[in-house]
Motif scaffolding. Structure first.
Motif, PDB file in Angstrom:
ATOM      1  N   ALA A 143      32.515  36.841  34.531  1.00 20.97           N
ATOM      2  CA  ALA A 143      33.925  36.449  34.534  1.00 20.97           C
ATOM      3  C   ALA A 143      34.175  35.495  35.701  1.00 20.97           C
ATOM      4  O   ALA A 143      33.801  35.783  36.832  1.00 20.97           O
ATOM      5  CB  ALA A 143      34.816  37.674  34.657  1.00 20.97           C
ATOM      6  N   PRO A 144      34.821  34.347  35.442  1.00 23.05           N
ATOM      7  CA  PRO A 144      35.082  33.404  36.529  1.00 23.05           C
ATOM      8  C   PRO A 144      36.100  33.937  37.529  1.00 23.05           C
ATOM      9  O   PRO A 144      36.105  33.545  38.684  1.00 23.05           O
ATOM     10  CB  PRO A 144      35.616  32.162  35.807  1.00 23.05           C
ATOM     11  CG  PRO A 144      36.060  32.631  34.479  1.00 23.05           C
ATOM     12  CD  PRO A 144      35.263  33.841  34.148  1.00 23.05           C
ATOM     13  N   ASN A 145      36.974  34.818  37.074  1.00 24.99           N
ATOM     14  CA  ASN A 145      37.990  35.361  37.967  1.00 24.99           C
ATOM     15  C   ASN A 145      38.349  36.755  37.462  1.00 24.99           C
ATOM     16  O   ASN A 145      38.635  36.934  36.290  1.00 24.99           O
ATOM     17  CB  ASN A 145      39.231  34.459  37.967  1.00 24.99           C
ATOM     18  CG  ASN A 145      40.161  34.778  39.109  1.00 24.99           C
ATOM     19  OD1 ASN A 145      39.967  35.725  39.867  1.00 24.99           O
ATOM     20  ND2 ASN A 145      41.187  33.953  39.234  1.00 24.99           N
ATOM     21  N   ARG A 146      38.321  37.727  38.327  1.00 24.17           N
ATOM     22  CA  ARG A 146      38.629  39.085  37.911  1.00 24.17           C
ATOM     23  C   ARG A 146      39.482  39.768  38.965  1.00 24.17           C
ATOM     24  O   ARG A 146      39.514  39.363  40.135  1.00 24.17           O
ATOM     25  CB  ARG A 146      37.363  39.893  37.646  1.00 24.17           C
ATOM     26  CG  ARG A 146      36.495  40.076  38.893  1.00 24.17           C
ATOM     27  CD  ARG A 146      35.227  40.797  38.590  1.00 24.17           C
ATOM     28  NE  ARG A 146      35.475  42.250  38.529  1.00 24.17           N
ATOM     29  CZ  ARG A 146      34.513  43.146  38.387  1.00 24.17           C
ATOM     30  NH1 ARG A 146      33.253  42.767  38.304  1.00 24.17           N
ATOM     31  NH2 ARG A 146      34.796  44.413  38.335  1.00 24.17           N
ATOM     32  N   LEU A 147      40.172  40.796  38.513  1.00 21.20           N
ATOM     33  CA  LEU A 147      40.978  41.622  39.393  1.00 21.20           C
ATOM     34  C   LEU A 147      40.650  43.060  39.032  1.00 21.20           C
ATOM     35  O   LEU A 147      40.977  43.504  37.925  1.00 21.20           O
ATOM     36  CB  LEU A 147      42.472  41.338  39.200  1.00 21.20           C
ATOM     37  CG  LEU A 147      43.427  42.230  40.000  1.00 21.20           C
ATOM     38  CD1 LEU A 147      43.218  42.015  41.502  1.00 21.20           C
ATOM     39  CD2 LEU A 147      44.869  41.937  39.610  1.00 21.20           C
ATOM     40  N   GLU A 148      39.973  43.724  39.924  1.00 16.49           N
ATOM     41  CA  GLU A 148      39.500  45.091  39.694  1.00 16.49           C
ATOM     42  C   GLU A 148      38.683  45.140  38.401  1.00 16.49           C
ATOM     43  O   GLU A 148      37.651  44.492  38.341  1.00 16.49           O
ATOM     44  CB  GLU A 148      40.685  46.069  39.681  1.00 16.49           C
ATOM     45  CG  GLU A 148      41.445  46.076  41.007  1.00 16.49           C
ATOM     46  CD  GLU A 148      42.711  46.891  40.940  1.00 16.49           C
ATOM     47  OE1 GLU A 148      43.004  47.499  39.903  1.00 16.49           O
ATOM     48  OE2 GLU A 148      43.419  46.905  41.959  1.00 16.49           O
ATOM     49  N   SER A 149      39.168  45.831  37.358  1.00 15.40           N
ATOM     50  CA  SER A 149      38.376  45.926  36.120  1.00 15.40           C
ATOM     51  C   SER A 149      38.973  45.085  34.994  1.00 15.40           C
ATOM     52  O   SER A 149      38.806  45.394  33.813  1.00 15.40           O
ATOM     53  CB  SER A 149      38.275  47.391  35.684  1.00 15.40           C
ATOM     54  OG  SER A 149      39.561  47.904  35.414  1.00 15.40           O
ATOM     55  N   PHE A 150      39.650  43.970  35.360  1.00 15.52           N
ATOM     56  CA  PHE A 150      40.290  43.108  34.364  1.00 15.52           C
ATOM     57  C   PHE A 150      39.872  41.649  34.561  1.00 15.52           C
ATOM     58  O   PHE A 150      39.543  41.237  35.665  1.00 15.52           O
ATOM     59  CB  PHE A 150      41.824  43.187  34.488  1.00 15.52           C
ATOM     60  CG  PHE A 150      42.365  44.583  34.371  1.00 15.52           C
ATOM     61  CD1 PHE A 150      42.522  45.172  33.130  1.00 15.52           C
ATOM     62  CD2 PHE A 150      42.702  45.297  35.505  1.00 15.52           C
ATOM     63  CE1 PHE A 150      43.013  46.458  33.024  1.00 15.52           C
ATOM     64  CE2 PHE A 150      43.201  46.583  35.405  1.00 15.52           C
ATOM     65  CZ  PHE A 150      43.348  47.171  34.158  1.00 15.52           C
ATOM     66  N   TYR A 151      39.934  40.878  33.449  1.00 16.80           N
ATOM     67  CA  TYR A 151      39.799  39.428  33.553  1.00 16.80           C
ATOM     68  C   TYR A 151      41.100  38.895  34.134  1.00 16.80           C
ATOM     69  O   TYR A 151      42.181  39.354  33.775  1.00 16.80           O
ATOM     70  CB  TYR A 151      39.609  38.782  32.167  1.00 16.80           C
ATOM     71  CG  TYR A 151      38.260  39.015  31.565  1.00 16.80           C
ATOM     72  CD1 TYR A 151      37.195  38.187  31.879  1.00 16.80           C
ATOM     73  CD2 TYR A 151      38.056  40.042  30.654  1.00 16.80           C
ATOM     74  CE1 TYR A 151      35.951  38.382  31.304  1.00 16.80           C
ATOM     75  CE2 TYR A 151      36.825  40.240  30.080  1.00 16.80           C
ATOM     76  CZ  TYR A 151      35.770  39.419  30.402  1.00 16.80           C
ATOM     77  OH  TYR A 151      34.545  39.611  29.845  1.00 16.80           O
ATOM     78  N   ARG A 152      41.029  37.931  34.995  1.00 21.11           N
ATOM     79  CA  ARG A 152      42.237  37.281  35.514  1.00 21.11           C
ATOM     80  C   ARG A 152      42.294  35.900  34.872  1.00 21.11           C
ATOM     81  O   ARG A 152      41.337  35.122  34.960  1.00 21.11           O
ATOM     82  CB  ARG A 152      42.199  37.145  37.021  1.00 21.11           C
ATOM     83  CG  ARG A 152      43.405  36.412  37.583  1.00 21.11           C
ATOM     84  CD  ARG A 152      43.324  36.306  39.060  1.00 21.11           C
ATOM     85  NE  ARG A 152      44.149  37.409  39.605  1.00 21.11           N
ATOM     86  CZ  ARG A 152      44.210  37.701  40.876  1.00 21.11           C
ATOM     87  NH1 ARG A 152      43.487  37.046  41.745  1.00 21.11           N
ATOM     88  NH2 ARG A 152      44.990  38.655  41.295  1.00 21.11           N
ATOM     89  N   VAL A 153      43.426  35.599  34.207  1.00 23.33           N
ATOM     90  CA  VAL A 153      43.580  34.315  33.518  1.00 23.33           C
ATOM     91  C   VAL A 153      44.826  33.622  34.036  1.00 23.33           C
ATOM     92  O   VAL A 153      45.740  34.272  34.553  1.00 23.33           O
ATOM     93  CB  VAL A 153      43.681  34.507  31.987  1.00 23.33           C
ATOM     94  CG1 VAL A 153      42.388  35.077  31.425  1.00 23.33           C
ATOM     95  CG2 VAL A 153      44.866  35.390  31.615  1.00 23.33           C
ATOM     96  N   PRO A 154      44.883  32.297  33.903  1.00 19.93           N
ATOM     97  CA  PRO A 154      46.074  31.573  34.351  1.00 19.93           C
ATOM     98  C   PRO A 154      47.299  31.987  33.536  1.00 19.93           C
ATOM     99  O   PRO A 154      47.195  32.326  32.353  1.00 19.93           O
ATOM    100  CB  PRO A 154      45.748  30.102  34.091  1.00 19.93           C
ATOM    101  CG  PRO A 154      44.289  30.046  33.840  1.00 19.93           C
ATOM    102  CD  PRO A 154      43.859  31.394  33.403  1.00 19.93           C
ATOM    103  N   LYS A 155      48.439  31.947  34.146  1.00 20.53           N
ATOM    104  CA  LYS A 155      49.684  32.272  33.469  1.00 20.53           C
ATOM    105  C   LYS A 155      49.966  31.213  32.416  1.00 20.53           C
ATOM    106  O   LYS A 155      49.900  30.014  32.697  1.00 20.53           O
ATOM    107  CB  LYS A 155      50.817  32.318  34.492  1.00 20.53           C
ATOM    108  CG  LYS A 155      52.130  32.779  33.940  1.00 20.53           C
ATOM    109  CD  LYS A 155      53.150  32.881  35.069  1.00 20.53           C
ATOM    110  CE  LYS A 155      54.470  33.383  34.539  1.00 20.53           C
ATOM    111  NZ  LYS A 155      55.455  33.527  35.627  1.00 20.53           N
ATOM    112  N   VAL A 156      50.259  31.629  31.193  1.00 21.70           N
ATOM    113  CA  VAL A 156      50.518  30.674  30.113  1.00 21.70           C
ATOM    114  C   VAL A 156      51.950  30.755  29.604  1.00 21.70           C
ATOM    115  O   VAL A 156      52.400  29.905  28.856  1.00 21.70           O
ATOM    116  CB  VAL A 156      49.543  30.871  28.933  1.00 21.70           C
ATOM    117  CG1 VAL A 156      48.122  30.523  29.358  1.00 21.70           C
ATOM    118  CG2 VAL A 156      49.620  32.285  28.389  1.00 21.70           C
TER     119      VAL A 156
END
Length: 95
Positions: free
Chosen positions: A80-93
């Motif tokens: 994953a290019p960006n993660r937060l704890e056990s989640f994928y972090r994606v840009p706000k859309v």
């Protein structure tokens, strides 16, 4: 059934196609030939012929559905290019 250039223009307008005069004439002839062939198929004697949905016998090629252990959070997020704890972090859309 005769397909006219006006009918080709109507279909082209529905499909948002910009056809030249030469193309309109060409397609009118081709569509007329196709529909003529379909009309010819209606002359066949199909009495006693079973209706089918496929020309050849078909079998379901799907495997049995069965539960298996998952790959786990760490392995799933390993690339994953960006993660937060056990989640994928994606840009706000959504603003």
């Amino acid at each position: 059934m005769k397909i006219t250039v006006a009918e080709v223009e109507y279909v082209a307008r529905l499909a948002r196609l910009d056809l030249s005069e030469e193309e309109k004439g060409l397609f009118a002839g081709q569509m007329d030939a196709i529909l003529g062939y379909v009309e010819k198929l209606g002359e066949l004697d199909t009495d006693g012929i079973q209706p089918t949905s496929h020309a050849v016998p078909m079998e379901n090629a799907f495997r049995q559905d069965r539960a298996e252990p998952s790959i786990g959070v760490e392995k799933a997020l390993a690339n994953a290019p960006n993660r937060l704890e056990s989640f994928y972090r994606v840009p706000k859309v959504i603003e």
